[in-house]
Design an enzyme around this catalytic site. Structure first.
Site, short mmCIF file in Angstrom:
data_model
loop_
_atom_site.label_atom_id
_atom_site.label_comp_id
_atom_site.label_asym_id
_atom_site.label_seq_id
_atom_site.Cartn_x
_atom_site.Cartn_y
_atom_site.Cartn_z
N HIS A 1 -16.35 -76.55 6.19
CA HIS A 1 -15.74 -77.76 5.64
C HIS A 1 -16.12 -79.04 6.37
O HIS A 1 -15.27 -79.83 6.77
CB HIS A 1 -14.23 -77.61 5.60
N HIS B 1 -17.26 -65.02 -0.91
CA HIS B 1 -16.45 -66.13 -0.42
C HIS B 1 -14.97 -65.88 -0.65
O HIS B 1 -14.16 -66.00 0.27
CB HIS B 1 -16.83 -67.45 -1.10
N ASN C 1 -16.11 -71.90 -3.30
CA ASN C 1 -15.52 -72.67 -4.40
C ASN C 1 -15.73 -74.17 -4.23
O ASN C 1 -15.67 -74.92 -5.21
CB ASN C 1 -14.03 -72.36 -4.53
N HIS C 2 -16.00 -74.64 -3.00
CA HIS C 2 -16.26 -76.07 -2.80
C HIS C 2 -17.71 -76.44 -3.03
O HIS C 2 -18.04 -77.64 -2.99
CB HIS C 2 -15.81 -76.50 -1.40
N ARG D 1 -3.41 -70.68 -7.14
CA ARG D 1 -4.37 -71.77 -6.95
C ARG D 1 -4.76 -72.44 -8.26
O ARG D 1 -5.31 -73.53 -8.26
CB ARG D 1 -5.64 -71.24 -6.29
N HIS E 1 -12.35 -68.28 2.75
CA HIS E 1 -11.53 -68.93 1.70
C HIS E 1 -10.09 -69.22 2.07
O HIS E 1 -9.46 -70.06 1.43
CB HIS E 1 -11.58 -68.05 0.45
N ASP F 1 -18.20 -72.76 1.46
CA ASP F 1 -17.36 -73.92 1.79
C ASP F 1 -17.91 -74.68 2.99
O ASP F 1 -17.29 -74.78 4.05
CB ASP F 1 -15.91 -73.50 2.02
N ASP G 1 -16.70 -80.91 2.17
CA ASP G 1 -15.34 -81.38 1.88
C ASP G 1 -14.44 -81.24 3.10
O ASP G 1 -14.65 -80.41 3.97
CB ASP G 1 -14.72 -80.65 0.69
N ARG G 2 -13.40 -82.08 3.12
CA ARG G 2 -12.38 -82.11 4.16
C ARG G 2 -12.83 -82.76 5.46
O ARG G 2 -12.19 -83.70 5.93
CB ARG G 2 -11.86 -80.71 4.49
#
Length: 353
Positions: free
Chosen positions: A53, A162, A111-112, A210, A237, A79, A82-83
């Site tokens: 991330h 993932h 998923n990101h 989710r 995840h 992932d 992001d973040r």
């Protein structure tokens, strides 16, 4: 032809590469990955890395702990963006390492790794900020996400993804025929692989809180392992306070590699070093680590710049100005997304925010 050694040197120093160089890297990356099947096979020893991330300095810490490529055979579970504050630097150095050492580093899609998700959770805005308001680098990199593989099998006995399992996938053959060269769908087997989670209180499948994928239980795991002759499933995840989590006696393993997630969760992180697939006490270990000093310094720098205001989460929402309220709503959405997906045995240990 781009000079990979020069690019790698700059990337290790945290320097941004030009847009034209990023374009060349992405083109070469897609040319390389289009040859890979949806399900890739690896042999031990393998070091497995969970979510990163955008925590670039913690990624460098992983290389200090686990070894710098190509000395170590790495599997990243997705992932990458992001973040964190450095999604651009994180994904680009991984692209370069994959191009330079294609047989020593493998990248699974999370998923990101999605256009829709990265529009909302930081990567898109970071690209605009770092490249003068242009979205071109975001477009180039998110296009490469469509080429990332979906899963890896280690020593024919360990299944790596993932997220988790899908009611639409009983065998590996079902994964092999997925058309992965596209945006992650909202539903279906490809979405389930990157969104689903284990839940120790379940036996079968249940729609995930989710909003995508499923929660799955012990019966699902046992059937999948038995039918595919696997010993265990390794996935990422989900945030784990201790850096990893064993489910059902280790039949499912969660690896989390972003310490002090979002620079405030206070969690540890880990990488899983697999030496062989015999399932003995010496076959694998979790190398647990805390946030790097550089990562903590980066957070303090952002606080000093006013870009991050941790006091937003200790104030009455009615007392926040409009911009602070937007930041809090964004963070609240994130914590709802991740903590709602954590199995109930972890809820007690989740940080009080």
């Amino acid at each position: 032809m781009v000079d990979l050694d020069q690019c790698l040197e700059q990337s290790y120093e945290g320097k941004l590469l030009s847009e034209i160089v990023v374009e060349q890297l992405c083109f070469s990356f897609k040319e390389l990955l289009i040859k890979d099947p949806n399900v890739l096979h690896m042999r031990t020893p393998v070091t497995v890395v969970g979510d990163i991330h955008g925590q670039f300095y913690d990624l460098l810490e992983i290389f200090k702990i686990g070894g710098t490529p190509p000395q170590t055979n790495y599997l990243f579970l997705g992932d990458y963006v992001d973040r964190g504050f450095h999604s651009v630097e994180t994904i680009i150095i991984l692209l370069i390492l994959k191009l330079k050492y294609p047989s020593r580093i493998h990248l699974i899609r999370g998923n990101h790794e999605s256009r829709q998700i990265t529009l909302n959770y930081g990567f898109y805005t970071e690209c605009l900020t770092k490249y003068g308001g242009s979205s071109r680098v975001w477009e180039l990199i998110t296009d490469t996400f469509d080429y990332l593989i979906l899963s890896v099998i280690i020593d024919d006995s360990i299944f790596c993804i993932h997220g988790g399992l899908s009611p639409n996938i009983q065998s590996i053959e079902s994964i092999k025929v997925i058309d992965r060269y596209k945006e992650i769908p909202h539903e279906g087997p490809m979405a389930d692989l990157v969104w689903s989670d284990p839940d120790i209180e379940l036996l079968n499948f249940q729609i995930s809180s989710r909003g995508a994928g499923y929660q799955f239980g012990l019966n699902v795991v046992n059937k999948f392992l038995s039918e595919n002759k696997f010993d265990k499933i390794i996935r990422a995840h989900q945030l784990c306070n201790e850096g990893y989590q064993l489910h059902w006696g280790g039949k499912v393993v969660t690896v989390w590699s972003a310490p002090n997630y979002c620079y405030r969760c206070g969690n540890m992180a880990s990488i899983m070093e697999i030496f062989d697939s015999f399932n003995g006490p010496e076959s694998s270990r979790f190398n647990i680590f805390d946030a790097s000093p550089s990562s903590n310094q980066e957070y303090l720098k952002f606080i000093g710049s006013g870009m991050v205001d941790p006091s937003n989460h200790q104030q009455d929402p009615d007392e926040l100005d409009e911009e602070s309220q937007k930041r809090k709503e964004f963070d609240d959405q994130f914590f709802n997304e991740y903590f709602n997906g954590i199995p109930k045995e972890l809820d007690r240990k989740a940080p009080q925010l």
